[in-house]
Design an enzyme around this catalytic site. Structure first.
Site, PDB file in Angstrom:
ATOM      1  CG  HIS A  99      44.105  35.313  35.661  1.00 43.13           C
ATOM      2  ND1 HIS A  99      43.289  34.225  36.049  1.00 43.13           N
ATOM      3  CD2 HIS A  99      45.359  35.347  36.291  1.00 43.13           C
ATOM      4  CE1 HIS A  99      44.203  33.438  36.691  1.00 43.13           C
ATOM      5  NE2 HIS A  99      45.378  33.946  36.778  1.00 43.13           N
ATOM      6  CG  HIS A 101      49.776  36.797  35.652  1.00 42.84           C
ATOM      7  ND1 HIS A 101      49.708  36.808  36.902  1.00 42.84           N
ATOM      8  CD2 HIS A 101      49.207  35.386  35.668  1.00 42.84           C
ATOM      9  CE1 HIS A 101      49.000  36.008  37.774  1.00 42.84           C
ATOM     10  NE2 HIS A 101      48.716  34.980  36.886  1.00 42.84           N
TER      11      HIS A 101
HETATM   12  P1  5GP Z   1      47.019  32.302  38.704  1.00 39.43           P
HETATM   13  O1  5GP Z   1      48.032  31.796  39.716  1.00 39.43           O
HETATM   14  O2  5GP Z   1      45.671  31.749  38.918  1.00 39.43           O
HETATM   15  O3  5GP Z   1      47.317  32.708  37.606  1.00 39.43           O
HETATM   16  O4  5GP Z   1      47.108  33.924  39.643  1.00 39.43           O
HETATM   17  C1  5GP Z   1      46.091  34.269  40.304  1.00 39.43           C
HETATM   18  C2  5GP Z   1      46.712  35.665  40.726  1.00 39.43           C
HETATM   19  O5  5GP Z   1      45.510  36.509  41.423  1.00 39.43           O
HETATM   20  C3  5GP Z   1      47.732  35.678  41.862  1.00 39.43           C
HETATM   21  O6  5GP Z   1      48.755  36.286  41.251  1.00 39.43           O
HETATM   22  C4  5GP Z   1      47.078  36.403  42.919  1.00 39.43           C
HETATM   23  O7  5GP Z   1      47.817  37.214  43.598  1.00 39.43           O
HETATM   24  C5  5GP Z   1      45.956  37.118  42.533  1.00 39.43           C
HETATM   25  N1  5GP Z   1      44.889  37.189  43.229  1.00 39.43           N
HETATM   26  C6  5GP Z   1      44.151  36.138  44.203  1.00 39.43           C
HETATM   27  N2  5GP Z   1      43.243  36.833  44.827  1.00 39.43           N
HETATM   28  C7  5GP Z   1      43.060  38.030  44.563  1.00 39.43           C
HETATM   29  C8  5GP Z   1      42.282  39.264  44.972  1.00 39.43           C
HETATM   30  O8  5GP Z   1      41.394  38.957  45.920  1.00 39.43           O
HETATM   31  N3  5GP Z   1      42.511  40.596  44.423  1.00 39.43           N
HETATM   32  C9  5GP Z   1      43.355  40.767  43.655  1.00 39.43           C
HETATM   33  N4  5GP Z   1      43.802  42.020  43.070  1.00 39.43           N
HETATM   34  N5  5GP Z   1      44.318  39.559  43.078  1.00 39.43           N
HETATM   35  C10 5GP Z   1      44.104  38.422  43.419  1.00 39.43           C
END
Ligand code: 5GP
Ligand code: ZN
Length: 138
Positions: A99, A101
């Site tokens: 993903h 951001h």
């Molecule tokens: P990472 O730290 O893996 O780069 O970011 C994961 C992101 O996914 C976090 O910013 C978190 O807030 C978001 N996230 C986690 N679970 C969910 C969810 O169920 N729905 C949505 N829309 N975002 C999520």
């Protein structure tokens, strides 16, 4: 991936506030935004992170991310946009489905991305750059 939260969003098994969709890519609001309008851009196909994602799909993700960045910048009147990808838990990755951001930023939002007090020893940077260059040429 059965227990992947983003795969569940893609399949419509759990809800998300979608902002963009095409045949390969989905984008939706991050549930816990750094700032309002924080968006996640994901491939519909499951890959663990960017480094495992095929190049042609990375191109599509990045182009979608740019388009979405332009749109969200207008809508929330952001002063800047961070585009970030965490790869691996040591790098802060929590959801192991690729993903990007897209994070709207404001000069007074108080969010600190990163800072460093590390420095290279004399010649160390050149040596390291050379090793990476060699690895790239392998
Ligand atoms: P990472 O730290 O893996 O780069 O970011 C994961 C992101 O996914 C976090 O910013 C978190 O807030 C978001 N996230 C986690 N679970 C969910 C969810 O169920 N729905 C949505 N829309 N975002 C999520
Ligand atoms: Zn997944």
């Amino acid at each position: 991936m059965e227990d992947c939260i983003f795969c569940k969003i893609i399949k419509g098994e759990i809800p998300a506030d979608k902002v963009y969709e095409d045949d390969r890519v989905l984008a939706f609001l991050d549930i816990s935004p750094i700032n309002k309008g924080h968006i996640l851009v994901v491939p519909k196909e499951h890959f663990e992170n960017l480094l495992e994602t095929p190049d042609e799909l990375v191109e599509k993700l990045v182009l979608a991310g740019k388009k979405i960045g332009l749109a969200v910048r207008e809508v929330v009147r952001a002063e800047g946009i961070n585009v970030g990808i965490n790869n691996g838990s040591a790098a802060g990755q929590v959801v192991f489905h690729t993903h990007i951001h897209i994070i709207p930023r404001f000069s007074d939002d108080g969010y600190k991305l990163w800072g460093s007090d590390k420095k290279y020893e004399l010649g160390e940077g050149r040596e390291l750059a050379q090793k990476i260059q060699e690895q790239l040429n392998n």
